[in-house]
Design an enzyme around this catalytic site. Structure first.
Site, PDB file in Angstrom:
ATOM      1  N   ARG A  66     -16.311  15.388 -32.070  1.00  0.00           N
ATOM      2  CA  ARG A  66     -15.550  16.434 -31.392  1.00  0.00           C
ATOM      3  C   ARG A  66     -15.985  17.768 -31.998  1.00  0.00           C
ATOM      4  O   ARG A  66     -15.328  18.335 -32.848  1.00  0.00           O
ATOM      5  CB  ARG A  66     -14.037  16.230 -31.553  1.00  0.00           C
ATOM      6  CG  ARG A  66     -13.509  14.974 -30.915  1.00  0.00           C
ATOM      7  CD  ARG A  66     -13.164  15.045 -29.431  1.00  0.00           C
ATOM      8  NE  ARG A  66     -14.244  14.991 -28.496  1.00  0.00           N
ATOM      9  CZ  ARG A  66     -14.100  14.644 -27.208  1.00  0.00           C
ATOM     10  NH1 ARG A  66     -12.933  14.274 -26.732  1.00  0.00           N
ATOM     11  NH2 ARG A  66     -15.111  14.652 -26.381  1.00  0.00           N
ATOM     12  N   LYS A  87      -2.333   7.027 -22.995  1.00  0.00           N
ATOM     13  CA  LYS A  87      -2.037   7.223 -24.410  1.00  0.00           C
ATOM     14  C   LYS A  87      -0.618   6.727 -24.727  1.00  0.00           C
ATOM     15  O   LYS A  87      -0.416   5.572 -25.035  1.00  0.00           O
ATOM     16  CB  LYS A  87      -2.254   8.686 -24.782  1.00  0.00           C
ATOM     17  CG  LYS A  87      -3.759   9.054 -24.725  1.00  0.00           C
ATOM     18  CD  LYS A  87      -3.993  10.528 -24.919  1.00  0.00           C
ATOM     19  CE  LYS A  87      -5.466  10.863 -24.850  1.00  0.00           C
ATOM     20  NZ  LYS A  87      -6.202  10.668 -26.090  1.00  0.00           N
ATOM     21  N   TYR A 144       0.846  -1.200   0.000  1.00  0.00           N
ATOM     22  CA  TYR A 144       0.000   0.000   0.000  1.00  0.00           C
ATOM     23  C   TYR A 144       0.881   1.249   0.000  1.00  0.00           C
ATOM     24  O   TYR A 144       0.606   2.228  -0.681  1.00  0.00           O
ATOM     25  CB  TYR A 144      -0.892   0.002   1.247  1.00  0.00           C
ATOM     26  CG  TYR A 144      -1.851   1.173   1.297  1.00  0.00           C
ATOM     27  CD1 TYR A 144      -3.144   1.048   0.796  1.00  0.00           C
ATOM     28  CD2 TYR A 144      -1.449   2.403   1.812  1.00  0.00           C
ATOM     29  CE1 TYR A 144      -4.022   2.125   0.821  1.00  0.00           C
ATOM     30  CE2 TYR A 144      -2.322   3.486   1.827  1.00  0.00           C
ATOM     31  CZ  TYR A 144      -3.601   3.346   1.339  1.00  0.00           C
ATOM     32  OH  TYR A 144      -4.468   4.407   1.345  1.00  0.00           O
ATOM     33  N   PHE A 167     -21.602  14.959 -23.912  1.00  0.00           N
ATOM     34  CA  PHE A 167     -21.286  13.989 -24.971  1.00  0.00           C
ATOM     35  C   PHE A 167     -21.152  12.566 -24.434  1.00  0.00           C
ATOM     36  O   PHE A 167     -21.304  11.610 -25.183  1.00  0.00           O
ATOM     37  CB  PHE A 167     -20.014  14.392 -25.738  1.00  0.00           C
ATOM     38  CG  PHE A 167     -18.769  14.460 -24.887  1.00  0.00           C
ATOM     39  CD1 PHE A 167     -18.424  15.635 -24.225  1.00  0.00           C
ATOM     40  CD2 PHE A 167     -17.950  13.359 -24.751  1.00  0.00           C
ATOM     41  CE1 PHE A 167     -17.281  15.711 -23.444  1.00  0.00           C
ATOM     42  CE2 PHE A 167     -16.797  13.413 -23.971  1.00  0.00           C
ATOM     43  CZ  PHE A 167     -16.467  14.601 -23.308  1.00  0.00           C
ATOM     44  N   ASP A 193       0.830  19.737 -20.537  1.00  0.00           N
ATOM     45  CA  ASP A 193       0.037  18.509 -20.625  1.00  0.00           C
ATOM     46  C   ASP A 193       0.753  17.621 -21.643  1.00  0.00           C
ATOM     47  O   ASP A 193       0.710  17.861 -22.848  1.00  0.00           O
ATOM     48  CB  ASP A 193      -1.393  18.832 -21.074  1.00  0.00           C
ATOM     49  CG  ASP A 193      -2.260  17.569 -21.241  1.00  0.00           C
ATOM     50  OD1 ASP A 193      -1.694  16.466 -21.368  1.00  0.00           O
ATOM     51  OD2 ASP A 193      -3.494  17.691 -21.267  1.00  0.00           O
ATOM     52  N   PHE A 204      -8.837  20.984 -23.554  1.00  0.00           N
ATOM     53  CA  PHE A 204      -9.353  19.630 -23.659  1.00  0.00           C
ATOM     54  C   PHE A 204     -10.611  19.603 -22.781  1.00  0.00           C
ATOM     55  O   PHE A 204     -10.720  20.366 -21.832  1.00  0.00           O
ATOM     56  CB  PHE A 204      -8.317  18.578 -23.232  1.00  0.00           C
ATOM     57  CG  PHE A 204      -8.855  17.189 -23.458  1.00  0.00           C
ATOM     58  CD1 PHE A 204      -9.019  16.708 -24.748  1.00  0.00           C
ATOM     59  CD2 PHE A 204      -9.285  16.392 -22.398  1.00  0.00           C
ATOM     60  CE1 PHE A 204      -9.595  15.466 -24.977  1.00  0.00           C
ATOM     61  CE2 PHE A 204      -9.852  15.148 -22.625  1.00  0.00           C
ATOM     62  CZ  PHE A 204     -10.010  14.687 -23.922  1.00  0.00           C
TER      63      PHE A 204
END
Ligand code: F0G
Length: 481
Positions: free
Chosen positions: A388, A265, A79, A455, A222, A131
């Site tokens: 999008r 990603k 942990y 969305f 980012d 984003f």
């Protein structure tokens, strides 16, 4: 990697072989219509069993490497103090050059923590582009995102190599208008996802850094798609052809005060993280981590994914990994262009983007052309893509008015190392067929509309029953499949 065939044609050759497979299903066009109606014309609500090629996203659906899977077997379950975390810290130091690392369960959790610590109500965040989740967190905490991209960024028929650049003049104007104390931080997204995966140049980032230094502003990077941005810098920015993707990534990271990413990603796992070299920022963020995510050494992620993320970071700098989506996207976009299909140019990272406004010019924006196109692509092919455009842009929270998106894109994501060129050829064929019959596609209207990030769960219906007409034409010309 691209290989030149004896004919002179170039193809992006897959630099990996398939060792585990997942069966996929091609449903008949009638079944696809049934599934789409059940899903309320929202591709997020389709089930895997009804999808042939899942190109909704490149997030959390990339093929992991054999080394990553092996790493998961030796992950440390502790942990607190788990060894997997320390292996992640070593990899971050080696690849990104940051000393302090805070794992989070996803990229949006990193956004939440950064905004909680660094954003005060009433402040603004200038950025190259928003984003969806980034904007939601900033607005939920009382801030505002200011998009300061160059005008060329919205030109979908451009040859500009760096449509993800911040417009330097606009940054000066924002600082003048708001003053540095009203600016929470400046944010650069490495390949702007919603502009079509468009990169920024290192020259641009360096200029932004200088301005931040002059005005005492934080620069947040980012890096969810950093390896693709670096790969495109290598291809497109003068002076970088001889540098490696690894060197370019290091250079980018050295310019940022705080780095965060979705690990779903480029590193091909399910998780996220924040990294920095500033001890004070690290400590401010660290205190909130166990409240919202988990103890520092796992941050809400499975430890198996922490271990695989360390390996994924080292793997993402290899040109054949950094470039695998970029080269497939380029091939895909160029093949569609050969058929006259309007796609966003130049092709960027993560996905091939259809320009729904040019594909379906007869559909007004308040009838959601990009949503209609996503639905039509599914009917014509069984391929799941993502809207999008205006559906992905929530209404103005104060007035309830529809905000028309800057761009109406149907994103056909290319998960890394998952699909082959024959899959892409199939997609090109069916989308070109649809383009010939584009007049049959009409708009959509909401029947259930959630107030935030609509969305994801919103349900819509086809105007004038266009979906049935399209399926009849499909059966007449192509049969059931
Ligand atoms: N930043 C960027 C640039 C992203 O593309 C994403 C996610 C996030 C932050 C949020 O990260 O999903 O791990 O919480 N993009 C996904 C997509 C959802 O489909 O493009 P997350």
């Amino acid at each position: 990697m691209n290989i030149r065939l004896a004919s002179g044609k170039e193809i992006p050759i897959e630099m990996h072989k398939v060792r585990i497979v997942q069966k996929i299903h091609l449903r008949s066009v009638d079944d696809r219509l049934r599934a789409l109606e059940e899903a309320g014309y929202n591709t997020f609500l389709l089930r895997t069993r009804d999808i042939f090629l899942d190109m909704l996203t490149d997030s959390g659906v990339n093929a992991m490497s054999d080394n990553q899977l092996a790493g998961m077997m030796v992950a440390d379950d502790a942990y607190a103090g788990g060894e997997s975390y320390y292996r992640l810290v070593e990899a971050v130091q080696e690849i990104l050059g940051y000393k302090y690392v805070l794992p989070t369960h996803q990229g949006r959790a990193a956004e939440h923590l950064i905004d909680k610590v660094f954003l005060k109500p009433g402040q603004v965040v200038p950025t190259n582009y928003h984003f969806t989740t980034t904007r939601a967190h900033i607005e939920l905490l009382g801030g505002t995102m200011l998009e300061i991209y160059a005008d060329e960024a919205l030109n979908t028929q451009s040859t500009h190599p760096f449509k993800g650049n911040i417009d330097i003049q606009k940054l000066h104007d924002v600082i003048k208008k708001y003053g540095s104390e009203k600016i929470a931080y400046v944010r650069m997204e490495a390949t702007t996802n919603l502009l079509g995966g468009q990169p920024f140049s290192l020259e641009n980032m360096r200029q932004v850094r200088q301005i931040c230094d002059k005005h005492g502003l934080l620069l947040v990077l980012d890096g969810s798609l950093i390896s693709e941005n670096a790969y495109l810098i290598r291809q497109r920015e003068p002076g970088y052809a001889q540098k490696s993707v690894a060197q370019i990534i290091k250079e980018m990271c050295a310019l940022a005060d705080i780095y965060y990413m979705s690990a779903r990603k480029n590193t091909c796992v399910r998780g996220g993280m924040i990294a920095t070299n500033n001890e004070r920022y690290y400590l401010q963020l660290r205190d909130w981590l166990p409240v919202y995510e988990g103890f520092l050494t796992y941050g809400g992620m499975s430890v198996k994914e922490v271990e695989a993320m360390a390996i994924g970071l080292r793997e993402m700098v290899a040109p054949e990994v950094a470039g695998c989506a970029v080269e497939q996207v380029k091939y895909f976009a160029n093949r569609l262009l050969e058929h006259g299909v309007p796609v966003v140019t130049p092709p960027g990272g993560l996905a091939c983007h259809l320009d729904a406004r040019r594909f379906l010019p007869h559909i007004p924006q308040n009838q959601y052309p990009a949503g209609a196109l996503s639905a039509a692509v599914y009917l014509a092919s069984g391929i799941r893509t993502m809207e999008r455009g205006t559906i992905s842009t929530d209404r103005d929270p104060k007035t309830g008015k529809e905000i028309l998106a800057d761009l109406e894109l149907t994103r056909i994501a290319v998960p890394r190392r998952v699909y082959t060129i024959s899959h892409i050829e199939y997609a090109v064929d069916r989308i070109s067929w649809l383009y010939k019959h584009r007049d049959l596609v009409k708009g959509l209207k909401f029947v259930e509309e959630p107030p935030v990030l609509r969305f994801f769960f919103g349900k819509l219906a086809a105007l004038d029953n266009w979906s049935k007409t399209l399926c009849e034409m499909f059966k007449k010309e192509l049969g059931d499949y």
